[in-house]
Scaffold this motif. Structure first.
Motif, PDB file in Angstrom:
ATOM      1  N   GLY A 167      35.427  39.606  33.160  1.00 51.67           N
ATOM      2  CA  GLY A 167      35.139  40.100  34.489  1.00 51.67           C
ATOM      3  C   GLY A 167      36.352  40.269  35.380  1.00 51.67           C
ATOM      4  O   GLY A 167      37.493  40.386  34.919  1.00 51.67           O
ATOM      5  N   TRP A 168      36.090  40.261  36.698  1.00 52.28           N
ATOM      6  CA  TRP A 168      37.084  40.514  37.739  1.00 52.28           C
ATOM      7  C   TRP A 168      37.375  39.254  38.525  1.00 52.28           C
ATOM      8  O   TRP A 168      36.465  38.544  38.921  1.00 52.28           O
ATOM      9  CB  TRP A 168      36.569  41.572  38.709  1.00 52.28           C
ATOM     10  CG  TRP A 168      36.476  42.961  38.185  1.00 52.28           C
ATOM     11  CD1 TRP A 168      35.359  43.569  37.667  1.00 52.28           C
ATOM     12  CD2 TRP A 168      37.516  43.943  38.146  1.00 52.28           C
ATOM     13  NE1 TRP A 168      35.645  44.861  37.305  1.00 52.28           N
ATOM     14  CE2 TRP A 168      36.955  45.115  37.599  1.00 52.28           C
ATOM     15  CE3 TRP A 168      38.861  43.933  38.526  1.00 52.28           C
ATOM     16  CZ2 TRP A 168      37.709  46.282  37.419  1.00 52.28           C
ATOM     17  CZ3 TRP A 168      39.604  45.093  38.354  1.00 52.28           C
ATOM     18  CH2 TRP A 168      39.033  46.255  37.796  1.00 52.28           C
TER      19      TRP A 168
ATOM     20  N   ARG B 271      41.562  41.529  35.362  1.00 53.05           N
ATOM     21  CA  ARG B 271      40.354  42.060  34.741  1.00 53.05           C
ATOM     22  C   ARG B 271      40.402  41.747  33.256  1.00 53.05           C
ATOM     23  O   ARG B 271      41.378  42.074  32.577  1.00 53.05           O
ATOM     24  CB  ARG B 271      40.238  43.568  34.937  1.00 53.05           C
ATOM     25  CG  ARG B 271      38.963  44.141  34.317  1.00 53.05           C
ATOM     26  CD  ARG B 271      38.941  45.652  34.314  1.00 53.05           C
ATOM     27  NE  ARG B 271      37.693  46.144  33.745  1.00 53.05           N
ATOM     28  CZ  ARG B 271      37.452  47.429  33.450  1.00 53.05           C
ATOM     29  NH1 ARG B 271      38.383  48.343  33.679  1.00 53.05           N
ATOM     30  NH2 ARG B 271      36.295  47.786  32.922  1.00 53.05           N
TER      31      ARG B 271
ATOM     32  N   LEU C 172      35.449  36.299  42.945  1.00 52.41           N
ATOM     33  CA  LEU C 172      34.856  36.745  41.694  1.00 52.41           C
ATOM     34  C   LEU C 172      34.049  38.006  41.939  1.00 52.41           C
ATOM     35  O   LEU C 172      33.256  38.081  42.882  1.00 52.41           O
ATOM     36  CB  LEU C 172      33.945  35.675  41.095  1.00 52.41           C
ATOM     37  CG  LEU C 172      34.599  34.488  40.377  1.00 52.41           C
ATOM     38  CD1 LEU C 172      35.334  33.593  41.371  1.00 52.41           C
ATOM     39  CD2 LEU C 172      33.542  33.670  39.631  1.00 52.41           C
TER      40      LEU C 172
ATOM     41  N   LEU D 190      39.629  32.514  32.654  1.00 52.61           N
ATOM     42  CA  LEU D 190      38.789  33.682  32.920  1.00 52.61           C
ATOM     43  C   LEU D 190      38.264  34.223  31.599  1.00 52.61           C
ATOM     44  O   LEU D 190      39.015  34.751  30.791  1.00 52.61           O
ATOM     45  CB  LEU D 190      39.606  34.755  33.656  1.00 52.61           C
ATOM     46  CG  LEU D 190      38.864  36.040  34.032  1.00 52.61           C
ATOM     47  CD1 LEU D 190      37.680  35.747  34.949  1.00 52.61           C
ATOM     48  CD2 LEU D 190      39.815  37.039  34.687  1.00 52.61           C
TER      49      LEU D 190
ATOM     50  N   THR E 140      31.116  38.316  35.933  1.00 51.81           N
ATOM     51  CA  THR E 140      32.335  37.538  35.720  1.00 51.81           C
ATOM     52  C   THR E 140      31.979  36.117  35.320  1.00 51.81           C
ATOM     53  O   THR E 140      30.978  35.563  35.775  1.00 51.81           O
ATOM     54  CB  THR E 140      33.194  37.533  37.002  1.00 51.81           C
ATOM     55  OG1 THR E 140      33.630  38.872  37.265  1.00 51.81           O
ATOM     56  CG2 THR E 140      34.409  36.629  36.883  1.00 51.81           C
TER      57      THR E 140
END
Length: 211
Positions: A109-110, A140, A81, A106, A85
């Motif tokens: 975020g990344w 992303r 992460l 998700l 995120t």
């Protein structure tokens, strides 16, 4: 000294009064925690630290200055992460995402994910679902765009609740969706969507669970 005993019924009642997550099985462990991060579990929120075991429906959040939080799951997959995120692990409620099979969700975020020995079942998000990843991918999720980049191996990506066919992605391919426009595939991810890519994602770190 007189030995203390407890009625069996009373003990069972006490166990039943514990929060449900106390008895839940661990699905993985935090092996790297660099920067501010927290886990939300039921009504509890606590700081992330190396060695913390995670469970179904935990929500992991990283701060804007976090460098890297790594989770290593029992199925052999690893989750990295990036900053700012928010990720839900193993959502149990089948109806939460309709017909979508989500191992992870998700929210923003990344995320860099590497599958274990078998393919990872699925990663859901607001604008793209990644299916049967066999390899490594970077995702992303931002308000203006969603990016899914297959760094190695292969995967399939689709829009949630859409009639459009799935996209098959091979190594180096990217799924891109900007705002409300139709998604496109690209042979390499657009440079502007890679801005802010966590530097730690460039490293290929070995698993550390055994430590």
């Amino acid at each position: 000294m007189k030995r203390l005993t407890f009625p069996r019924a009373g003990l069972l009642a006490l166990l039943g009064a514990l929060p449900a997550w106390c008895a839940a099985a661990s699905i993985g462990i935090v092996t790297i925690a660099e920067g501010e991060a927290s886990v939300v579990r039921e009504a509890q929120r606590f700081a992330v630290a190396e060695g913390l075991r995670v469970r179904d429906e935990d929500i992991v959040r990283t701060g804007p200055d976090a460098r890297l939080v790594r989770l290593e799951l029992a199925d052999g997959s690893t989750l990295d992460l990036g900053p700012d995120t928010e990720l839900m692990l193993q959502p149990r409620a089948a109806g939460r995402f309709g017909e979508r099979a989500a191992t992870l969700y998700l929210m923003r975020g990344w995320l860099k994910v590497a599958s274990g020995a078998g393919a990872l079942a699925g990663i859901a998000s607001a604008a793209a679902d990644l299916h049967t990843l066999a390899g490594t991918a970077v995702l992303r999720v931002a308000p203006e765009a969603v990016l899914v980049f297959v760094e190695s191996g292969q995967a399939r990506v689709s829009e949630p609740d859409a009639a459009t066919p799935e996209m098959a992605l091979a190594e180096g391919d990217a799924f891109v969706r900007r705002g409300r426009t139709a998604p496109t595939s690209a042979r390499r991810p657009p440079a502007d969507l890679l801005q802010g890519l966590p530097r730690a994602f460039a490293d290929s770190l070995p698993r550390r669970t055994a430590r």
